[in-house]
Design an enzyme around this catalytic site. Sequence first.
Site, PDB file in Angstrom:
ATOM      1  CG  HIS A   7      -1.626  -0.394  -4.129  1.00  0.00           C
ATOM      2  ND1 HIS A   7      -1.946  -1.311  -4.838  1.00  0.00           N
ATOM      3  CD2 HIS A   7      -2.691   0.661  -3.230  1.00  0.00           C
ATOM      4  CE1 HIS A   7      -3.275  -1.520  -4.354  1.00  0.00           C
ATOM      5  NE2 HIS A   7      -4.055  -0.278  -3.572  1.00  0.00           N
ATOM      6  CG  HIS A  34      -2.388  -1.236   1.353  1.00  0.00           C
ATOM      7  ND1 HIS A  34      -1.623  -1.894   1.306  1.00  0.00           N
ATOM      8  CD2 HIS A  34      -3.093  -1.349   0.730  1.00  0.00           C
ATOM      9  CE1 HIS A  34      -2.480  -2.781   1.609  1.00  0.00           C
ATOM     10  NE2 HIS A  34      -3.545  -2.529   1.018  1.00  0.00           N
ATOM     11  CG  HIS A  49      -8.118   2.450  -2.939  1.00  0.00           C
ATOM     12  ND1 HIS A  49      -7.008   2.694  -3.657  1.00  0.00           N
ATOM     13  CD2 HIS A  49      -6.981   1.090  -3.012  1.00  0.00           C
ATOM     14  CE1 HIS A  49      -6.074   1.428  -4.412  1.00  0.00           C
ATOM     15  NE2 HIS A  49      -6.330   0.647  -3.743  1.00  0.00           N
ATOM     16  CG  ASP A  50      -5.786   0.464   0.337  1.00  0.00           C
ATOM     17  OD1 ASP A  50      -6.948   0.408   0.863  1.00  0.00           O
ATOM     18  OD2 ASP A  50      -5.153   0.045  -0.540  1.00  0.00           O
TER      19      ASP A  50
END
Length: 100
Positions: free
Chosen positions: A19, A15, A55-56
């Site tokens: 990514h 992450h 998202h992460d």
Amino acid sequence: MTHHPDDSKGNNDYHNWYHAVSTMHISFLFIIKSGARCYLTDCEVYALLMGALAHDVCHTGQSNDFHVKIKTDLAMRYNDESVLENHSITRAQDIWENHK
């Protein structure tokens, strides 16, 4: 963003910024190659791409279940509900608001 947000992605091998960009890129390709673009407004495309990018953010490398079971500060902050997802969007909002 005006800075390289590696410091906002947490310290784990998966992450990370690469990514995030990869996920955004594959989302863009899916929107274009699938023909979905003709069904989406500009705002919806923007939301999908920003969601993919963020998202992460600050992902810890553990699962939500891990945080809940050991009662981490994050689990407590988000009342054991979608701990990592809530943390990611909160941190992404902080980054966007502080880097306009």
